[in-house]
Design an enzyme around this catalytic site. Structure first.
Site, mmCIF file in Angstrom:
data_model
loop_
_atom_site.group_PDB
_atom_site.id
_atom_site.type_symbol
_atom_site.label_atom_id
_atom_site.label_comp_id
_atom_site.label_asym_id
_atom_site.label_seq_id
_atom_site.Cartn_x
_atom_site.Cartn_y
_atom_site.Cartn_z
ATOM 1 N N LYS A 140 0.830 -1.210 0.000
ATOM 2 C CA LYS A 140 0.000 0.000 0.000
ATOM 3 C C LYS A 140 0.866 1.264 0.000
ATOM 4 C CE LYS A 140 -1.638 1.518 4.081
ATOM 5 N NZ LYS A 140 -1.281 2.882 4.465
ATOM 6 N N CYS A 151 -3.597 12.800 12.699
ATOM 7 C CA CYS A 151 -4.434 11.618 12.540
ATOM 8 C C CYS A 151 -4.333 10.804 13.809
ATOM 9 C CB CYS A 151 -4.080 10.840 11.278
ATOM 10 S SG CYS A 151 -2.736 9.719 11.476
ATOM 11 N N ARG A 156 1.711 14.427 13.030
ATOM 12 C CA ARG A 156 2.191 14.235 11.666
ATOM 13 C C ARG A 156 2.365 15.506 10.832
ATOM 14 N NH1 ARG A 156 -0.513 8.864 9.314
ATOM 15 N NH2 ARG A 156 1.395 8.886 8.097
ATOM 16 N N ASP A 209 5.063 0.460 11.890
ATOM 17 C CA ASP A 209 3.819 -0.158 11.419
ATOM 18 C C ASP A 209 3.674 -1.610 11.885
ATOM 19 O OD1 ASP A 209 3.262 2.203 10.179
ATOM 20 O OD2 ASP A 209 3.742 1.522 8.156
#
Ligand code: EPZ
Length: 430
Positions: free
Chosen positions: A22, A117, A122, A305
């Site tokens: 992605k 977010c 960020r 992640d």
């Protein structure tokens, strides 16, 4: 609202195919509009973030033909609108890649400023610093970033921190600037290399991607290409930890084992066996998992992640583990949910201290973001009893056919949207 309902306890066993990455696909789709010739992109993951970005690209006038779920043809020759709608940036921050792409090609771009977010505030100051260094005038007007230049000129840019997004965005704009750009302290993630390879296949001249110094010689024009996206190292790592946490044995196929080294090393440390093949890895969970410490870092360090997935696994490993998050300030939001499943996890600042428990028990929990949501699915698969996960829309942003893939490995998981369906699931699994 859709939910996952899971009956835990089955070790995951079998083979699973990993989709395209992605986080490589998003900037590659944005970069595809930088030529007026058709670009064919293969191995695209069929996930929500990708589909939203394709809508944003179509909205500014590019022709987008989805040939099948993993292939798209894009033609940027008909772009008429250099301003991206807030609707898209609201749904997906990565639409900010259209800034670098439009600025490089048209020397003008208007993209709404993304807010914070769920995982952190960020900022994108380094992206803007890079565009300014290339000679663009960058301002904020009515909530949007407006970047404009008569000509973009190559420059020597030193990033203040290692940023995947800034490295890629600057690389895109610099590909069509005059002269030579050097990006120092560049991110080295595999997806940065994939975007550079993609741009080079369109005629760009980028060298050094994958190291911390990237050199770009600008070209006037880019041309059409056909390109296949690299496999998703985070999807692969998620399945690897799902095998570990459930005491399973999985062959994870269509991966680049080199990209998984940090994950593999941690799995071995906690007692799993990982066997590498050319384009697959097999993870066999040990009888007992044991503690470890881990700190998230830019590539080739352990990825942020993959932080929630290892933490969930450590919550049922023997001993006390320490997990330190050094990239995003808000990435432990799942800890309270995991506590409700019986884990012993205490968060202090950017550190989680986890005392392994013998087992987790099912509960109704809520996915706070994409990776934390996937980690809660792992927790549900490992737990005793039934787990219901709300807000799976986050998980659908980045995992293709997640529940189908898990089911093919023997998991009892279903996507449901009513209480009645949950009851039916309960009756079926007993
Ligand atoms: C990318 O985000 C990924 N997103 C994230 O994946 C991933 O967690 C992250 O890289 C780190 O690997 C996409 O690729 C779409 P950064 P990005 O710029 O590019 C600070 C997922 O789950 N920073 O490398 O936004 C920043 O706050 C997601 O798939 C600035 O201060 O991350 C962070 O602390 C979520 N100023 C650090 O740098 C800037 O201008 C690294 O962020 C830019 C970043």
């Amino acid at each position: 609202m859709e939910q996952y309902v899971i009956k835990g306890g089955n070790p995951l066993v079998g083979e699973v195919d990993i989709a395209g990455a992605k986080n490589a696909a998003l900037p590659i789709l944005a970069a595809a509009i930088m030529t007026d010739e058709p670009v064919l992109i293969e191995n695209l993951p069929d996930v929500r973030d990708i589909n939203v970005l394709l809508e944003a690209i179509a909205e500014i006038g590019a022709q987008v033909d989805r040939l099948n779920s993993s292939t798209v043809r894009i033609n940027g020759s008909a772009i008429k609108d250099l301003s991206v709608d807030y609707e898209y940036i609201k749904k997906i921050r990565a639409s900010y890649y259209l800034l670098g792409a439009l600025l490089g090609k048209y020397k003008h771009a208007e993209v709404p400023l993304p807010g914070g977010c769920n995982i952190g505030s960020r900022p994108i100051d380094q992206h803007l610093k890079g565009f300014r260094a290339l000679g663009a005038n960058v301002g904020i007007s009515y909530g949007a970033i407006v970047a404009r230049a008569n000509v973009l000129k190559g420059s020597h840019i030193f990033l203040d921190m290692v940023s995947v997004g800034a490295t890629i965005n600057i690389m895109m704009a610099a590909s069509m600037a005059q002269g030579r750009t050097i990006i120092e302290n560049a991110a080295r993630e595999p997806h940065v290399v994939d975007v550079a390879n993609f741009l080079n296949s369109m005629g760009a001249n980028i060298r050094g991607a994958g190291t911390d110094v990237i050199r770009i010689r600008g070209v006037d024009k880019l041309h059409g290409t056909k390109y296949s996206i690299i496999p998703d190292q985070i999807e692969a790592g998620t399945f690897m930890f799902a095998a570990a946490a459930t005491g399973g044995d999985i062959m994870v196929r269509n991966v680049i084992p080199k990209h998984l080294e940090a994950t593999t090393a941690k799995l071995e440390e906690i007692g799993c066996e990982v066997e590498e093949f050319d384009d697959a890895v097999r993870v066999r969970a040990g009888r007992k998992l044991c503690r470890t410490h881990v700190k998230t870092l830019p590539y080739p360090g352990y990825p942020t992640d993959m932080q929630p997935q290892i933490a969930v696994t450590l919550s049922i490993a023997e001993g006390t583990s320490i997990v330190t998050e050094s990239i995003f300030e808000n990435r432990f939001k799942y800890a309270d949910e995991l506590t409700r499943m019986g884990a012993n996890i205490k968060v202090e600042g950017n550190t989680a201290i986890i005392d392994g428990v013998k087992k987790l028990t099912g509960a109704r929990v809520s996915a706070p973001d994409l990776r934390a949501g996937a980690a809660l699915v792992i927790a549900g698969l490992a737990a005793e009893g039934i787990t219901i996960i709300d807000d799976i829309v986050y998980i659908q942003r980045g995992y293709e056919n997640f529940e189908q893939k898990l089911r093919s490995l023997g998991a009892e998981i279903e996507k449901v949207s009513t209480e009645k369906e949950i009851q039916k699931f309960r009756l079926r699994v007993g």
